[in-house]
Design an enzyme around this catalytic site. Structure first.
Site, mmCIF file in Angstrom:
data_model
loop_
_atom_site.group_PDB
_atom_site.id
_atom_site.type_symbol
_atom_site.label_atom_id
_atom_site.label_comp_id
_atom_site.label_asym_id
_atom_site.label_seq_id
_atom_site.Cartn_x
_atom_site.Cartn_y
_atom_site.Cartn_z
ATOM 1 N N MET A 30 -3.982 6.272 -12.455
ATOM 2 C CA MET A 30 -5.151 6.291 -13.124
ATOM 3 C C MET A 30 -5.804 7.755 -12.945
ATOM 4 O O MET A 30 -6.691 8.366 -12.997
ATOM 5 C CB MET A 30 -6.393 5.471 -12.163
ATOM 6 C CG MET A 30 -6.113 4.231 -12.340
ATOM 7 S SD MET A 30 -7.410 2.887 -11.889
ATOM 8 C CE MET A 30 -7.867 3.565 -10.503
ATOM 9 N N LEU A 33 -3.877 13.156 -10.363
ATOM 10 C CA LEU A 33 -2.447 13.230 -9.888
ATOM 11 C C LEU A 33 -2.231 14.181 -8.619
ATOM 12 O O LEU A 33 -2.720 15.199 -8.618
ATOM 13 C CB LEU A 33 -1.334 13.649 -10.860
ATOM 14 C CG LEU A 33 -1.569 12.811 -12.029
ATOM 15 C CD1 LEU A 33 -0.224 13.233 -13.073
ATOM 16 C CD2 LEU A 33 -1.259 11.266 -11.896
ATOM 17 N N GLY A 36 1.765 12.416 -4.199
ATOM 18 C CA GLY A 36 2.182 11.149 -4.048
ATOM 19 C C GLY A 36 2.519 10.771 -5.432
ATOM 20 O O GLY A 36 3.618 10.221 -5.658
ATOM 21 N N HIS A 37 1.961 11.092 -6.477
ATOM 22 C CA HIS A 37 2.486 10.771 -7.632
ATOM 23 C C HIS A 37 3.609 11.479 -8.143
ATOM 24 O O HIS A 37 4.601 11.036 -8.728
ATOM 25 C CB HIS A 37 1.264 10.960 -8.910
ATOM 26 C CG HIS A 37 0.218 10.125 -8.793
ATOM 27 N ND1 HIS A 37 -1.187 10.856 -8.308
ATOM 28 C CD2 HIS A 37 -0.161 8.706 -8.871
ATOM 29 C CE1 HIS A 37 -2.000 9.726 -8.419
ATOM 30 N NE2 HIS A 37 -1.485 8.666 -8.421
ATOM 31 N N LYS A 149 1.329 2.456 -0.852
ATOM 32 C CA LYS A 149 -0.163 2.521 -0.091
ATOM 33 C C LYS A 149 -0.857 1.358 -0.684
ATOM 34 O O LYS A 149 -1.726 0.678 0.110
ATOM 35 C CB LYS A 149 -0.712 3.717 -0.562
ATOM 36 C CG LYS A 149 -2.256 3.937 0.467
ATOM 37 C CD LYS A 149 -2.616 5.241 -0.101
ATOM 38 C CE LYS A 149 -3.495 5.217 -1.321
ATOM 39 N NZ LYS A 149 -4.805 4.338 -1.507
ATOM 40 N N SER A 185 -4.417 10.055 -1.539
ATOM 41 C CA SER A 185 -4.869 9.038 -2.568
ATOM 42 C C SER A 185 -5.917 10.069 -3.417
ATOM 43 O O SER A 185 -6.252 11.016 -2.994
ATOM 44 C CB SER A 185 -5.917 8.335 -1.396
ATOM 45 O OG SER A 185 -6.896 7.537 -2.513
ATOM 46 N N SER A 186 -6.033 9.222 -4.464
ATOM 47 C CA SER A 186 -7.159 10.277 -5.514
ATOM 48 C C SER A 186 -8.375 10.230 -4.981
ATOM 49 O O SER A 186 -9.250 11.190 -5.515
ATOM 50 C CB SER A 186 -6.972 9.855 -6.782
ATOM 51 O OG SER A 186 -5.687 9.696 -7.385
HETATM 52 O O1 PAF Z 1 -2.659 2.122 -8.421
HETATM 53 C C1 PAF Z 1 -3.561 2.545 -9.543
HETATM 54 O O2 PAF Z 1 -3.479 3.604 -9.596
HETATM 55 C C2 PAF Z 1 -3.649 1.567 -10.633
HETATM 56 O O3 PAF Z 1 -4.257 0.218 -9.726
HETATM 57 C C3 PAF Z 1 -2.904 1.039 -11.630
HETATM 58 C C4 PAF Z 1 -1.416 0.499 -11.355
HETATM 59 C C5 PAF Z 1 -2.478 2.310 -12.423
HETATM 60 C C6 PAF Z 1 -3.475 0.143 -12.701
HETATM 61 O O4 PAF Z 1 -4.626 0.696 -13.097
#
Ligand code: PAF
Length: 287
Positions: A30, A33, A36-37, A149, A185-186
């Site tokens: 979402m 970033l 973690g991403h 997470k 976490s974002s």
């Molecule tokens: O974990 C997330 O960021 C969201 O739940 C996802 C998997 C991108 C779905 O919107």
């Protein structure tokens, strides 16, 4: 790096890549970033030829409109981060491209969605599995990577991919933590400096649970060990803690000898800091 905003364009590109024998690794996000991403992207790059990242703040999975409105959306920074990480394509659809007039289908998660985060966030997992089904349909990946997470989300998506024969391998990537232990976490960017300092009570509370589980089979005592750490922190408000079977997600009341192996039993907690809700979990008996 190429960016797509329509599911049809995304799918045409993915089909073209697949037709040349390229494998696609997918990291759904979402946005906002963080490292973690970046770890998920690196994992996808190790496994496949081309990495696709989606950036879409999915309205269907937010049960609080204020949480949706305040969700961070630093799209320029996110695109730069994807480019720097060697991502081949970003799928950043608009809400109307994902949910055009007349859209009506929902994917239901089943009983895995009825526990932990389910009761606290009505409709959340239905929104998650619906959007993930759509994203997988557009990106057509061979492999999709999700962070541990959101362990319940990972488990539900793995089940959906198997149940619906989606032909994609779902991989869970270990939680990436800041040096002091806070799970990335974002939502962390919304914490004030004081709340950020207080938030280390969350991983510390799970450390206390692991120590407690070495001394007792009584799950209530283990959960009390978590609460005791969180209660010490005035800025924290404990929502729930649960000890659960890592496959069925069913709550466990008493630990049995067969639970005391890595990967069998996890503990998860949700804690509020002001209006920011953080979740974390860990294997109770990791190797
Ligand atoms: O974990 C997330 O960021 C969201 O739940 C996802 C998997 C991108 C779905 O919107």
């Amino acid at each position: 790096m190429i960016t797509f905003s329509s599911p049809a364009d995304m799918r045409a590109w993915a089909d073209q890549q697949r037709s040349t024998g390229k494998t696609i690794g997918f990291v759904p996000t979402m946005g906002a970033l963080h490292s973690g991403h970046a770890a998920l992207i690196a994992d996808a790059a190790r496994r496949t030829d081309l990495v696709v990242v989606s950036i879409f703040v999915n309205p269907l999975q937010f049960n609080e409109s204020t949480d949706f409105d305040s969700y961070p959306r630093p799209i320029d920074d996110d695109l730069a981060a994807c480019d720097a990480a060697g991502v081949a394509a970003v799928f950043a659809p608009t809400t109307s491209a994902m949910y055009p007039p007349g859209f009506q289908t929902r994917v239901l998660p089943g009983s895995l969605g009825d526990v932990m985060e389910g009761p606290s966030r009505p409709g959340h997992f239905e929104g998650v599995v619906t959007v993930v089904a759509k994203l997988l349909g557009a990106v057509r990946p061979h492999v999709a990577i999700f962070g541990q997470k959101d362990f319940q989300q990972l488990r539900i998506i793995t089940q959906m991919a198997a149940d619906l024969e989606l032909g994609v391998e779902i991989i869970g990537h270990p939680i990436v933590r800041d040096p002091d232990g806070l799970a990335q976490s974002s939502r962390n960017v919304r914490l004030s400096a004081d709340q950020r300092a207080a938030a280390i009570s969350v991983p510390h509370s799970l450390d206390a649970a692991v120590r407690s589980a070495n001394d007792t089979d009584n799950v209530e005592a283990i959960v009390s060990a978590v609460r005791a750490v969180v209660i010490e922190e005035p800025l924290a408000e404990h929502e729930y803690t649960t000890v659960f079977d890592a496959t069925t997600l069913e709550a466990i009341d008493t630990l049995a000898p067969e639970h005391r192996f890595a990967g069998k039993v996890r503990i998860a907690t949700a804690v509020w800091f002001g209006d920011v809700r953080l979740i974390d979990n860990r294997d109770l008996f990791s190797a």
